[in-house]
Motif scaffolding. Structure first.
Motif, PDB file in Angstrom:
ATOM      1  N   UNK A   1     -32.500  33.455  22.232  1.00 30.13           N
ATOM      2  CA  UNK A   1     -31.247  32.946  22.979  1.00 30.13           C
ATOM      3  C   UNK A   1     -30.241  33.949  23.162  1.00 30.13           C
ATOM      4  N   UNK A   2     -29.362  33.553  23.949  1.00 32.68           N
ATOM      5  CA  UNK A   2     -28.269  34.609  24.141  1.00 32.68           C
ATOM      6  C   UNK A   2     -26.767  33.937  23.958  1.00 32.68           C
ATOM      7  N   UNK A   3     -25.881  34.407  22.963  1.00 41.50           N
ATOM      8  CA  UNK A   3     -24.824  33.980  22.898  1.00 41.50           C
ATOM      9  C   UNK A   3     -23.782  34.600  23.462  1.00 41.50           C
ATOM     10  N   UNK A   4     -23.259  33.671  24.429  1.00 40.51           N
ATOM     11  CA  UNK A   4     -22.539  34.379  25.630  1.00 40.51           C
ATOM     12  C   UNK A   4     -21.098  35.072  25.163  1.00 40.51           C
ATOM     13  N   UNK A   5     -20.646  35.903  25.954  1.00 41.63           N
ATOM     14  CA  UNK A   5     -19.411  36.510  25.642  1.00 41.63           C
ATOM     15  C   UNK A   5     -17.954  35.442  25.745  1.00 41.63           C
ATOM     16  N   UNK A   6     -18.393  34.484  26.695  1.00 42.19           N
ATOM     17  CA  UNK A   6     -17.370  33.517  26.912  1.00 42.19           C
ATOM     18  C   UNK A   6     -16.935  33.047  25.376  1.00 42.19           C
ATOM     19  N   UNK A   7     -17.775  32.593  24.587  1.00 38.97           N
ATOM     20  CA  UNK A   7     -17.803  32.065  23.240  1.00 38.97           C
ATOM     21  C   UNK A   7     -17.104  33.055  22.400  1.00 38.97           C
ATOM     22  N   UNK A   8     -17.422  34.312  22.480  1.00 35.29           N
ATOM     23  CA  UNK A   8     -16.881  35.292  21.915  1.00 35.29           C
ATOM     24  C   UNK A   8     -15.306  35.656  22.151  1.00 35.29           C
ATOM     25  N   UNK A   9     -14.964  35.383  23.409  1.00 35.49           N
ATOM     26  CA  UNK A   9     -13.780  35.539  23.764  1.00 35.49           C
ATOM     27  C   UNK A   9     -12.771  34.490  23.227  1.00 35.49           C
ATOM     28  N   UNK A  10     -13.423  33.506  23.156  1.00 33.15           N
ATOM     29  CA  UNK A  10     -12.598  32.120  22.619  1.00 33.15           C
ATOM     30  C   UNK A  10     -12.316  32.306  21.220  1.00 33.15           C
ATOM     31  N   UNK A  11     -13.390  32.850  20.388  1.00 33.25           N
ATOM     32  CA  UNK A  11     -13.248  33.125  19.051  1.00 33.25           C
ATOM     33  C   UNK A  11     -12.129  34.263  18.858  1.00 33.25           C
ATOM     34  N   UNK A  12     -12.316  35.249  19.634  1.00 34.55           N
ATOM     35  CA  UNK A  12     -11.238  36.403  19.612  1.00 34.55           C
ATOM     36  C   UNK A  12      -9.772  35.723  19.811  1.00 34.55           C
ATOM     37  N   UNK A  13      -9.703  34.658  20.738  1.00 36.62           N
ATOM     38  CA  UNK A  13      -8.302  34.522  21.145  1.00 36.62           C
ATOM     39  C   UNK A  13      -7.677  33.578  20.042  1.00 36.62           C
ATOM     40  N   UNK A  14      -8.599  32.879  19.203  1.00 35.47           N
ATOM     41  CA  UNK A  14      -8.329  31.938  18.248  1.00 35.47           C
ATOM     42  C   UNK A  14      -8.181  32.549  16.824  1.00 35.47           C
ATOM     43  N   UNK A  15      -8.799  33.830  16.737  1.00 29.36           N
ATOM     44  CA  UNK A  15      -8.487  34.711  15.663  1.00 29.36           C
ATOM     45  C   UNK A  15      -7.301  35.296  15.738  1.00 29.36           C
ATOM     46  N   UNK A  16      -6.864  35.815  17.018  1.00 25.09           N
ATOM     47  CA  UNK A  16      -5.662  36.668  17.154  1.00 25.09           C
ATOM     48  C   UNK A  16      -4.503  35.766  17.067  1.00 25.09           C
ATOM     49  N   UNK A  17      -4.551  34.601  17.544  1.00 23.05           N
ATOM     50  CA  UNK A  17      -3.630  33.628  17.267  1.00 23.05           C
ATOM     51  C   UNK A  17      -3.299  33.061  15.714  1.00 23.05           C
ATOM     52  N   UNK A  18      -4.421  33.059  14.947  1.00 17.51           N
ATOM     53  CA  UNK A  18      -4.389  32.898  13.688  1.00 17.51           C
ATOM     54  C   UNK A  18      -3.550  33.943  12.941  1.00 17.51           C
ATOM     55  N   UNK A  19      -3.883  35.106  13.340  1.00 16.30           N
ATOM     56  CA  UNK A  19      -3.278  36.601  12.665  1.00 16.30           C
ATOM     57  C   UNK A  19      -1.647  36.518  13.134  1.00 16.30           C
ATOM     58  N   UNK A  20      -1.500  36.152  14.275  1.00 21.34           N
ATOM     59  CA  UNK A  20      -0.241  36.232  14.949  1.00 21.34           C
ATOM     60  C   UNK A  20       0.778  35.182  14.230  1.00 21.34           C
ATOM     61  N   UNK A  21       0.266  33.858  13.998  1.00 15.28           N
ATOM     62  CA  UNK A  21       0.769  32.937  13.495  1.00 15.28           C
ATOM     63  C   UNK A  21       1.157  32.986  12.022  1.00 15.28           C
ATOM     64  N   UNK A  22       0.088  33.516  11.664  1.00 15.39           N
ATOM     65  CA  UNK A  22       0.386  33.810  10.021  1.00 15.39           C
ATOM     66  C   UNK A  22       1.240  34.885   9.532  1.00 15.39           C
ATOM     67  N   UNK A  23       1.024  36.066  10.350  1.00 10.90           N
ATOM     68  CA  UNK A  23       2.077  36.844  10.304  1.00 10.90           C
ATOM     69  C   UNK A  23       3.494  36.773  10.462  1.00 10.90           C
ATOM     70  N   UNK A  24       3.734  35.999  11.635  1.00  9.71           N
ATOM     71  CA  UNK A  24       5.053  35.298  11.942  1.00  9.71           C
ATOM     72  C   UNK A  24       5.677  34.533  11.068  1.00  9.71           C
ATOM     73  N   UNK A  25       4.857  33.580  10.360  1.00  5.78           N
ATOM     74  CA  UNK A  25       5.404  32.822   9.404  1.00  5.78           C
ATOM     75  C   UNK A  25       5.749  33.642   7.888  1.00  5.78           C
TER      76      UNK A  25
END
Length: 626
Positions: free
Chosen positions: A451-475
């Motif tokens: 099976x192939x794990x698509x890069x689109x899923x990875x991009x979504x994970x990266x976006x959510x991960x970056x958001x989590x880092x920025x929100x946590x850092x901002x707070x």
């Protein structure tokens, strides 16, 4: 504040500059790319580049960059987006056919000056970058077949050495053991005693006698079969890891599942064909006694009529010419300790230099000393899996493809070092050397699920991960600035540099970033402010006790250090346990946490102390904004 020396200022500046430089590559997003590598007998050159460029122009597909590496035999084309790359792959594959491997990839855009100082972006894990997943099944039947064949050969040699009369030694069929037919009852008793002494893993049972045929059946003990099955799985795991590591795939997941299956996950690989070529390859060399070359009428008759002597195999050469070679193998790829590809100095043709291990060298020496002046064939053996659809279901059948790549006369006794020529191209020599050096698979392994794990899923994970880092850092930044005022702002600056240093260290040592790793970064940022809380509270306490502002700052850092050290040492021990005992996501989380604790200790104490010294040093203070 004169107790903060200049060398510490210099140290802080140098460390922060280092952090910025080595974290910088992570800003450059990789481009979707198409990688073209030659298959057997093909090459990558300017003609191929022009041909591929013509295909892309015909389909109106834009390319941002094309790189041709003639040494590594690879062409890499960058595209503005993944959609264009996928369309290009669909257009190029049918034209190039099986002669080339067209693989989806991601190409780095890090500037060359950063690459010159070994600064690169963090490799991304399977959950962030996408990749391929394989479930592989080890063919345990072939393990038993190989073991019984080996025992049959050994028993045959043993009976000859002991001068015990026998009629035949042959396998009774898969799992049915070995049938030994002897001339008399006394010969059977002698054979039973000799075999039991030399091969204690065999169970010996007398069979039914028919006239002057006295039967002795030998079967392998179940414990030996179970032990061999587990050993086969472990050896295949090691071989697969060696093959993947040789190609530089970052942090692959290769682990056993059940009794006879192996799970393989490769991050960043978006093309299953490329990965299957690497993982499923069961190619090795076999050194056999040569019986007849193409000019010999026996080889020609065997090819024409199909009548092949019982002790021989008919194997074709590179151009379809017939050879008769002995069924008995002298040495195989299992007995090679090293292999390297190159070019023969005399003929300029591709070659593979191999080094035999001690067991293989002994077999080769014994055979060559007894066969000086006689021919020896080098057979390239490769397991090929054919897939066809029957009643709507995929049916896989495996076969072994063999061809003679070298047939020469033994002029003198041979040792452990060999040079094998006759390979079709430098790429084939390089691929064969890689497989031999990585080790031959102990048993054929078929891919039963992919099976192939698509890069689109990875991009979504990266976006959510970056958001989590920025929100946590901002707070955390807002809370520190609101509660501790100026000292809180200083802690915020240090926290920002902590993130920079953490990314720099992870990039420098090549830590693969995964979702658990992002969780470790978020946790590190949340915990990093704890040290500044201790320092600020200690400074407040000193001020309440009547100390001067400068004395309070000095005491705050000195007295809080012991508590900060104790707290972080316990965290480091926990992270060290996750790193050493865990695997996969758990280990990734532990590595990130371990590095984050070290960087936070530096930024929370040393960096904030330096900034505070710059702000307040040499001033007469009546109060502090803390």
């Amino acid at each position: 504040m004169s107790d903060f020396p200049r060398w510490k200022y210099a140290l802080v500046v140098l460390v922060l500059i280092f952090g910025v430089i080595y974290a910088l590559p992570n800003v450059f997003k990789p481009s979707p790319a198409l990688q073209i590598a030659p298959n057997r007998g093909q090459v990558v050159d300017d003609a191929l580049k022009s041909k591929v460029q013509g295909i892309l122009d015909q389909n109106k597909l834009a390319v941002t960059d094309v790189q041709v590496d003639l040494v590594a035999q690879r062409m890499l084309m960058k595209f503005p987006d993944a959609e264009s790359r996928d369309k290009a792959a669909d257009a190029v594959r049918p034209v190039l056919g099986d002669g080339y491997i067209v693989a989806l990839n991601l190409a780095s855009n890090v500037p060359s000056w950063l690459g010159a100082i070994h600064a690169g972006a963090m490799p991304l894990g399977l959950d962030l970058q996408g990749g391929v997943h394989f479930l592989m099944e080890v063919d345990q039947n072939s393990v038993q077949d190989k073991l019984e064949t080996t025992y049959a050969d050994d028993v045959r040699s043993l009976l000859r050495d002991k001068n015990i009369r026998y009629e035949s030694v042959a396998r009774n069929g898969r799992g049915a053991g070995i049938g030994i037919i002897l001339k008399s009852d006394a010969d059977r008793d002698a054979a039973s005693s000799a075999i039991a002494l030399d091969h204690p893993d065999l169970i010996l049972v007398n069979g039914n006698n028919t006239g002057d045929r006295f039967v002795l059946n030998a079967t392998v003990k179940p414990d030996k079969l179970r032990e061999l099955a587990q050993s086969t799985i472990r050896q295949n795991l090691t071989t697969l890891r060696n093959r993947v590591n040789a190609l530089g795939v970052s942090e692959p997941l290769i682990q056993q599942q059940g009794d006879n299956r192996i799970v393989v996950e490769l991050a960043g690989v978006q093309d299953t064909a490329e990965a299957k070529k690497l993982l499923g390859a069961v190619a090795t060399l076999q050194y056999r006694e040569g019986l007849a070359n193409p000019s010999d009428p026996r080889a020609q008759d065997a090819q024409r009529t199909g009548n092949i002597p019982p002790d021989a195999n008919l194997v074709l050469g590179n151009h379809g010419e017939p050879y008769l070679v002995s069924k008995k193998i002298i040495v195989t790829g299992d007995e090679l300790s090293d292999a390297a590809s190159g070019f023969d100095q005399q003929t300029g043709t591709p070659k593979v230099d191999v080094v035999l291990n001690s067991a293989g060298a002994r077999k080769m020496t014994d055979f060559s000393s007894a066969h000086v002046g006689k021919p020896m064939a080098v057979v390239y053996a490769e397991r090929v899996t054919d897939t066809k659809v029957v009643d709507g279901k995929e049916v896989r059948t495996a076969r072994t493809s063999e061809r003679v790549i070298n047939y020469a006369t033994i002029n003198s006794t041979l040792g452990k070092n060999f040079q094998t020529t006759g390979l079709a191209s430098p790429t084939e020599a390089s691929d064969l050397a890689l497989l031999l050096k990585g080790g031959a698979l102990a048993a054929p392994t078929d891919i039963v699920e992919e099976g192939v794990i698509g890069a689109s899923l990875g991009a979504d994970n990266i976006q959510k991960g970056v958001q989590a880092v920025l929100i946590g850092l901002g707070l955390v930044l807002l809370a520190a600035a609101f509660y501790y005022k100026l000292f809180g702002l200083v802690a915020d600056v240090a926290l920002f540099f902590n993130l920079i240093l953490l990314m720099a260290v992870m990039s420098l040592i090549g830590v693969t970033l995964t979702m658990p790793g992002i969780a470790g970064i978020v946790l590190t940022l949340g915990m990093a402010i704890d040290a500044n809380v201790l320092i600020c509270e200690r400074i407040r306490e000193e001020l309440r006790n009547g100390s001067t502002p400068l004395a309070s700052i000095r005491a705050g850092y000195e007295k809080a250090w012991a508590t900060i050290l104790d707290a972080n040492v316990t965290h480091l021990l926990a992270a060290l346990g996750l790193m050493t005992m865990g695997s996969g996501p758990i280990r990734g989380f532990g590595v990130t946490l371990f590095i984050g604790i070290l960087t936070s200790m530096f930024t929370s104490v040393t960096v904030t102390h330096a900034i505070t010294a710059l702000i307040h040093g040499g001033r007469k203070l009546k109060t502090l904004s803390v």
